[in-house]
Design a protein around this motif. Structure first.
Motif, PDB file in Angstrom:
ATOM      1  N   THR A 235     -41.711 -66.118 -34.906  1.00 30.59           N
ATOM      2  CA  THR A 235     -42.412 -67.390 -35.069  1.00 30.59           C
ATOM      3  C   THR A 235     -41.646 -68.378 -35.933  1.00 30.59           C
ATOM      4  O   THR A 235     -42.052 -69.529 -36.066  1.00 30.59           O
ATOM      5  N   GLY A 236     -40.544 -67.943 -36.552  1.00 33.45           N
ATOM      6  CA  GLY A 236     -39.768 -68.818 -37.413  1.00 33.45           C
ATOM      7  C   GLY A 236     -38.515 -68.108 -37.877  1.00 33.45           C
ATOM      8  O   GLY A 236     -38.223 -66.980 -37.481  1.00 33.45           O
ATOM      9  N   GLY A 237     -37.759 -68.780 -38.753  1.00 28.22           N
ATOM     10  CA  GLY A 237     -36.542 -68.195 -39.268  1.00 28.22           C
ATOM     11  C   GLY A 237     -35.375 -68.352 -38.319  1.00 28.22           C
ATOM     12  O   GLY A 237     -35.464 -69.009 -37.270  1.00 28.22           O
ATOM     13  N   THR A 238     -34.252 -67.750 -38.693  1.00 23.39           N
ATOM     14  CA  THR A 238     -33.032 -67.786 -37.894  1.00 23.39           C
ATOM     15  C   THR A 238     -32.496 -66.371 -37.741  1.00 23.39           C
ATOM     16  O   THR A 238     -32.344 -65.649 -38.727  1.00 23.39           O
ATOM     17  N   LEU A 239     -32.229 -65.977 -36.505  1.00 22.27           N
ATOM     18  CA  LEU A 239     -31.667 -64.656 -36.209  1.00 22.27           C
ATOM     19  C   LEU A 239     -30.410 -64.854 -35.372  1.00 22.27           C
ATOM     20  O   LEU A 239     -30.466 -65.399 -34.266  1.00 22.27           O
ATOM     21  N   VAL A 240     -29.274 -64.411 -35.927  1.00 23.20           N
ATOM     22  CA  VAL A 240     -27.981 -64.535 -35.250  1.00 23.20           C
ATOM     23  C   VAL A 240     -27.409 -63.134 -35.103  1.00 23.20           C
ATOM     24  O   VAL A 240     -27.236 -62.418 -36.098  1.00 23.20           O
ATOM     25  N   VAL A 241     -27.096 -62.743 -33.858  1.00 20.91           N
ATOM     26  CA  VAL A 241     -26.690 -61.365 -33.579  1.00 20.91           C
ATOM     27  C   VAL A 241     -25.390 -61.339 -32.793  1.00 20.91           C
ATOM     28  O   VAL A 241     -25.246 -62.035 -31.787  1.00 20.91           O
ATOM     29  N   SER A 242     -24.450 -60.517 -33.255  1.00 18.99           N
ATOM     30  CA  SER A 242     -23.272 -60.170 -32.467  1.00 18.99           C
ATOM     31  C   SER A 242     -23.321 -58.676 -32.240  1.00 18.99           C
ATOM     32  O   SER A 242     -23.220 -57.889 -33.181  1.00 18.99           O
ATOM     33  N   SER A 243     -23.493 -58.288 -30.985  1.00 18.55           N
ATOM     34  CA  SER A 243     -23.649 -56.882 -30.647  1.00 18.55           C
ATOM     35  C   SER A 243     -22.310 -56.284 -30.232  1.00 18.55           C
ATOM     36  O   SER A 243     -21.249 -56.852 -30.461  1.00 18.55           O
ATOM     37  N   THR A 244     -22.374 -55.151 -29.555  1.00 22.42           N
ATOM     38  CA  THR A 244     -21.210 -54.353 -29.256  1.00 22.42           C
ATOM     39  C   THR A 244     -20.626 -54.676 -27.884  1.00 22.42           C
ATOM     40  O   THR A 244     -21.272 -55.306 -27.037  1.00 22.42           O
ATOM     41  N   GLU A 245     -19.418 -54.201 -27.618  1.00 23.31           N
ATOM     42  CA  GLU A 245     -18.820 -54.264 -26.294  1.00 23.31           C
ATOM     43  C   GLU A 245     -19.289 -53.109 -25.411  1.00 23.31           C
ATOM     44  O   GLU A 245     -19.000 -53.091 -24.210  1.00 23.31           O
TER      45      GLU A 245
ATOM     46  N   ASP B 144     -38.667 -52.586 -26.589  1.00 20.25           N
ATOM     47  CA  ASP B 144     -39.357 -51.761 -25.590  1.00 20.25           C
ATOM     48  C   ASP B 144     -40.599 -52.438 -25.027  1.00 20.25           C
ATOM     49  O   ASP B 144     -40.870 -52.360 -23.829  1.00 20.25           O
ATOM     50  N   ASP B 145     -41.386 -53.060 -25.900  1.00 26.90           N
ATOM     51  CA  ASP B 145     -42.667 -53.619 -25.489  1.00 26.90           C
ATOM     52  C   ASP B 145     -42.563 -55.145 -25.449  1.00 26.90           C
ATOM     53  O   ASP B 145     -41.509 -55.676 -25.166  1.00 26.90           O
ATOM     54  N   ALA B 146     -43.641 -55.848 -25.756  1.00 22.63           N
ATOM     55  CA  ALA B 146     -43.646 -57.309 -25.642  1.00 22.63           C
ATOM     56  C   ALA B 146     -42.679 -57.955 -26.629  1.00 22.63           C
ATOM     57  O   ALA B 146     -42.602 -57.564 -27.792  1.00 22.63           O
ATOM     58  N   PHE B 147     -41.955 -58.968 -26.162  1.00 18.19           N
ATOM     59  CA  PHE B 147     -41.048 -59.752 -26.990  1.00 18.19           C
ATOM     60  C   PHE B 147     -41.398 -61.217 -26.779  1.00 18.19           C
ATOM     61  O   PHE B 147     -41.205 -61.770 -25.699  1.00 18.19           O
ATOM     62  N   THR B 148     -41.947 -61.854 -27.825  1.00 18.58           N
ATOM     63  CA  THR B 148     -42.362 -63.248 -27.716  1.00 18.58           C
ATOM     64  C   THR B 148     -41.699 -64.082 -28.799  1.00 18.58           C
ATOM     65  O   THR B 148     -41.404 -63.595 -29.888  1.00 18.58           O
ATOM     66  N   ILE B 149     -41.494 -65.363 -28.485  1.00 16.73           N
ATOM     67  CA  ILE B 149     -40.944 -66.287 -29.460  1.00 16.73           C
ATOM     68  C   ILE B 149     -41.708 -67.597 -29.373  1.00 16.73           C
ATOM     69  O   ILE B 149     -41.939 -68.134 -28.282  1.00 16.73           O
ATOM     70  N   SER B 150     -42.127 -68.108 -30.537  1.00 19.44           N
ATOM     71  CA  SER B 150     -42.843 -69.377 -30.591  1.00 19.44           C
ATOM     72  C   SER B 150     -42.254 -70.318 -31.631  1.00 19.44           C
ATOM     73  O   SER B 150     -42.752 -71.426 -31.819  1.00 19.44           O
ATOM     74  N   GLY B 151     -41.205 -69.882 -32.334  1.00 15.50           N
ATOM     75  CA  GLY B 151     -40.577 -70.726 -33.335  1.00 15.50           C
ATOM     76  C   GLY B 151     -39.303 -70.104 -33.839  1.00 15.50           C
ATOM     77  O   GLY B 151     -38.999 -68.938 -33.563  1.00 15.50           O
ATOM     78  N   GLY B 152     -38.528 -70.888 -34.595  1.00 19.91           N
ATOM     79  CA  GLY B 152     -37.292 -70.380 -35.164  1.00 19.91           C
ATOM     80  C   GLY B 152     -36.113 -70.570 -34.231  1.00 19.91           C
ATOM     81  O   GLY B 152     -36.212 -71.173 -33.158  1.00 19.91           O
ATOM     82  N   THR B 153     -34.967 -70.033 -34.661  1.00 19.18           N
ATOM     83  CA  THR B 153     -33.729 -70.130 -33.893  1.00 19.18           C
ATOM     84  C   THR B 153     -33.179 -68.736 -33.652  1.00 19.18           C
ATOM     85  O   THR B 153     -32.988 -67.963 -34.604  1.00 19.18           O
ATOM     86  N   LEU B 154     -32.924 -68.430 -32.377  1.00 20.25           N
ATOM     87  CA  LEU B 154     -32.407 -67.126 -31.973  1.00 20.25           C
ATOM     88  C   LEU B 154     -31.091 -67.323 -31.237  1.00 20.25           C
ATOM     89  O   LEU B 154     -31.011 -68.099 -30.280  1.00 20.25           O
ATOM     90  N   ALA B 155     -30.050 -66.613 -31.675  1.00 19.12           N
ATOM     91  CA  ALA B 155     -28.753 -66.624 -30.992  1.00 19.12           C
ATOM     92  C   ALA B 155     -28.258 -65.186 -30.952  1.00 19.12           C
ATOM     93  O   ALA B 155     -27.949 -64.615 -31.996  1.00 19.12           O
TER      94      ALA B 155
END
Length: 574
Positions: free
Chosen positions: A438-448, A458-469
């Protein structure tokens, strides 16, 4: 019972009360702090500081009438309230005592039932004859104050071993069976060859001092509660750096024990196991934390909240792990060899959680056959040499993700504030349950590795605010689902984008929205923010250069130049 009026922890309790009423103390813009009550009813409720019911302590006690104790091998001297027997000094009455001097094979024992004992360490160097240099056998409360400007040293003897046959045998160089408080402006060094450096079987509060510990097992341990509200702590240990391990939560889910509570201080934690390990709850409200862990950086068997402070996890297997996780503030960076943020475990009875190996294999895509969602590259594609040859498309649905691990119950990740930068060689965020941002900033670099994803829910994934990369491979990529109210760009590329490539999103009018520089070879990118409009088309370019202020690998309001336009994708809410 000899207890005195005291007000030391009133400020800490007030700050915690503000946080749990939706107004965080010392976390900046409180408008971004959630009400700190989960939208999911978990079997283990989140505790407030008041729930811990810690007796307050007076850390500003008067030392003018302190009883002096001088430590000298074979010749120690003690005033009223204390007695000397060889190289063992025993305090058996309430009062304030100032300790100076050296014992090369001795100890200070506190055996004062129902009493409040204040110790001022003012240039003390004690090497224990066995395990405990200071041993609180019995008391109501013990406060250890490090005199301003003093240097104090406690150590057990080399080769010491805990007596496992004796009830309540000391298992730490500084050991207490009672509530223990550390404060002051001096320095304390604690070395433990046998087991722990500092342990209280009840509550341990660190409110001041410059403390350094090395230990063969755990560094600082409060079995019921471990509270840090000030001072500095450097730990280099073979076990957990910080630990609270009263496990009555297994039988009493509402028991307010097994809690690590951080509301200040400077912590530099190096551990062969977890840097923080709590049976019931970890709460971080403030502080400056640097962590290098041989296992988890921050681990709670159940509830975990970060609401403020700076947390830099430079090394870990799993960075942040808990079953009911609430990330509502803080400036957090994670480096992990496994999952960066992992939601798993918990007090729920998940008997079916372990899935048969054959079922796992059936649920996973066939790497050799190039399995994965439509629009993604074959698993394991090499990086393309010519960025101009790439094309981009929208991910079908919300992606593939990993196989569910059985009944996830009410395990949850709620991200409502703060900044989280996660770099891993496995899943960036792995939620064996649901995720709500619902807010905040999440920046992810995963694996090859094509069998891992930047985000795996696994279950529900919802977003209503914040920044996701979130950047990673396509095969296991997951994007927010249809119940989201904020638009997302879920991108898959026709080939594998090399490490060090700038991916830029621009609006139809050419205005640049965000750029992400890949840290590893990748084939998917998930971006969501309040700037995106559902149904609007956005131009995707790759390559070139980016200038601007970065949050991890993400630059907002920067300037990208010389990139290649590889296509247009519409933002959606599913």
């Amino acid at each position: 019972m000899n207890k005195r009026p005291s007000t030391l922890l009133a400020g800490l309790a007030l700050a915690a009360t503000l946080v749990f009423s939706g107004c965080s103390a010392g976390t900046g813009d409180t408008s971004e702090v959630a009400a700190n009550t989960s939208s999911v009813s978990s079997p283990v409720a989140e505790l407030s500081y008041a729930d811990l019911d810690i007796d307050e302590a007076d850390l500003s006690f008067d030392t003018a009438d302190a009883v002096d104790i001088t430590l000298v091998d074979g010749e120690s001297e003690a005033g009223s309230g204390a007695r000397v027997d060889g190289d063992t000094v025993t305090i058996d009455e309430a009062g304030t005592y100032r300790l100076t001097g050296t014992l090369t094979s001795g100890s200070v024992v506190i055996d004062a039932p129902d009493a409040v004992v204040d110790l001022v360490l003012d240039g003390v160097d004690i090497t224990a004859a066995d395990v405990a240099a200071i041993n609180v056998v019995e008391a109501d409360q013990v406060v250890i104050s490090l005199a301003d400007g003093s240097t104090n040293v406690l150590a057990d003897t080399a080769g010491a071993a805990v007596d496992e046959t004796a009830e309540d045998a000391p298992n730490a160089t500084l050991f207490s069976s009672a509530d223990l408080f550390l404060t002051g402006e001096g320095a304390l060094s604690v070395t433990a060859h046998a087991a722990d450096a500092i342990t209280s079987k009840d509550t341990l509060v660190m409110a001041g001092g410059d403390v350094a510990v090395t230990a063969a097992d755990d560094g600082v341990r409060g079995k019921d509660h471990l509270v840090i509200s000030g001072g500095s702590l450097t730990a280099d240990v073979e076990g957990d750096a910080l630990r609270s391990d009263n496990e009555s939560v297994a039988d009493e889910p509402d028991a307010a024990v097994g809690v690590i509570w951080i509301d200040g201080g400077t912590l530099d934690l190096t551990s062969a196991s977890d840097a923080m390990d709590a049976a019931r709850q970890v709460t971080v409200l403030d502080g400056d934390l640097t962590i290098a862990a041989g296992d988890d950086g921050i681990h709670s068997d159940n509830v975990l909240r970060i609401d403020g402070g700076t947390v830099d996890i430079t090394e870990s297997v799993e960075g942040i792990e808990g079953a009911y996780m609430y990330l509502s503030g803080g400036d957090v960076s994670v480096v992990a060899s496994d999952d960066g943020i992992n939601v798993s475990g918990g007090a729920e009875a998940l008997a079916e959680e372990t899935t048969a190996t054959t079922d796992d294999a059936a649920a996973q895509p066939d790497e050799a056959a190039g399995g994965g969602p439509e629009g993604g590259p074959p698993a394991g594609d090499a990086s393309v040499d010519d960025l101009d040859s790439l094309t981009v498309s929208a991910m079908e649905g919300t992606g593939f993700g990993g196989p569910a691990e059985g009944d996830n119950g009410t395990r949850v990740l709620e991200l409502s504030g703060g900044t989280y930068v996660v770099g891993t060689t496995s899943d960036g965020v792995d939620v064996n349950g649901s995720m709500d941002m619902t807010g905040g900033t999440l920046v992810v670099s995963s694996t090859e590795n094509v069998r891992q994803g930047a985000i795996d829910v696994d279950d529900a994934f919802t977003i209503s605010g914040g920044t996701l990369a979130a950047n990673g491979m396509t095969t296991m990529a997951v994007a927010p689902g249809e119940d989201s109210s904020q638009a997302t760009l879920a991108l898959t590329f026709s080939g594998t984008v090399p490490a060090g490539t700038v991916i830029t999103i621009a609006a139809e009018d050419g205005a640049q929205i965000a750029s992400f520089t890949t840290a590893k070879a990748s084939s998917s990118y998930i971006y969501s923010s309040g700037v995106l409009e559902e149904g609007a088309d956005y131009t995707i370019s790759v390559g070139g250069e980016i200038t601007g202020t970065a949050t991890g690998w993400l630059v907002l309001d920067g300037t990208a130049s010389e990139g290649s336009n590889i296509g247009t994708v519409a933002a959606s809410q599913s």
